[in-house]
Design a protein around this motif. Sequence first.
Motif: not given
Length: 322
Positions: A219-231, A269-280
Amino acid sequence: MVKRFRLPLLVCAILTALSTSRGEDVRATARVDSNRILIGDWITLHIELQQLPNIQVQWPVIADSLEGLEIIRRDTPVVKTNGESVLQTCTFVLTAFDSGTKVIPPLVFKYRTPGDTTVKFAETSPIPVFVRGIAIDTSKEIRDIKAPLRVPISFADVLPYLIGLVLLGLVIWLIVYIRRRLARGEPIIPEAPQRPAHEVALEALHSLEAEHVWQRGKVKEYYSSLTDIVRTYIERRFSVIAMEMTSDEILASKPIRSLPNEIVPRLRDLLLRADLVKFAKYQPAPGDNETGMQEAVEFVEQTYQEPARDVPQAVPETVTVE
């Protein structure tokens, strides 16, 4: 005087026609097409070796010349077997560059018979060859040597030079081309036009979705890749260094705040959920993971912009003052 040479010539001719070996198991013969040739002309020497099948015969080593006769071609021996005997034949093409009487020497073949260690010999008879020169009439005036004949030039003769000129022209053009681009500060090889940001982003999102990353527990790898694409998309689309900014800094940037109100909340919502997964170490529900992909795709589709096309500028009219 002529009659005195007839008997030796007759004897030589008979020996040439019947030149046989002195052995019983191996017989070697040699003959020529003609005993008289013009200087520089060719004659053919035929060698025949007849033997029993169970006998190994060693052929003589024949050099490049035979007593003043030059060998200009030698063929591969031909072997014929009829069950009772073996016949080997070989031909040599000879020539002579000096006039006079030449003698083809006897050719000696070594062999042994089965059960006997004694080396035996079979040899051909010598063959005389009379080489006559070209008669020169000294009573006539000496003439100059004829000039070389002129051969017309064909296209095949000129083709290599044409190819060389074309290659030389290409090399000169390439050198000038490289120097001009370097002088203008341009790359030697023009870069390919950059693809639109939204095409690259959507392609990366579909590829990530097809890998089923979060379904495999990453899950963490998924959100890291997802937000990197968006950024990365935000950087190219809005000229914002999103890869070096926090989520709050991205949302507070002027280009993002200028977007319609219905777009920004879904990005938040997307960025906040990704931060919670990656850091919390937050573990979202499967539905939230699918929603994150939908939010990313919708954000790209709703904010992309077609590349600007070059529009020719209007030429200002010239006003003539009288």
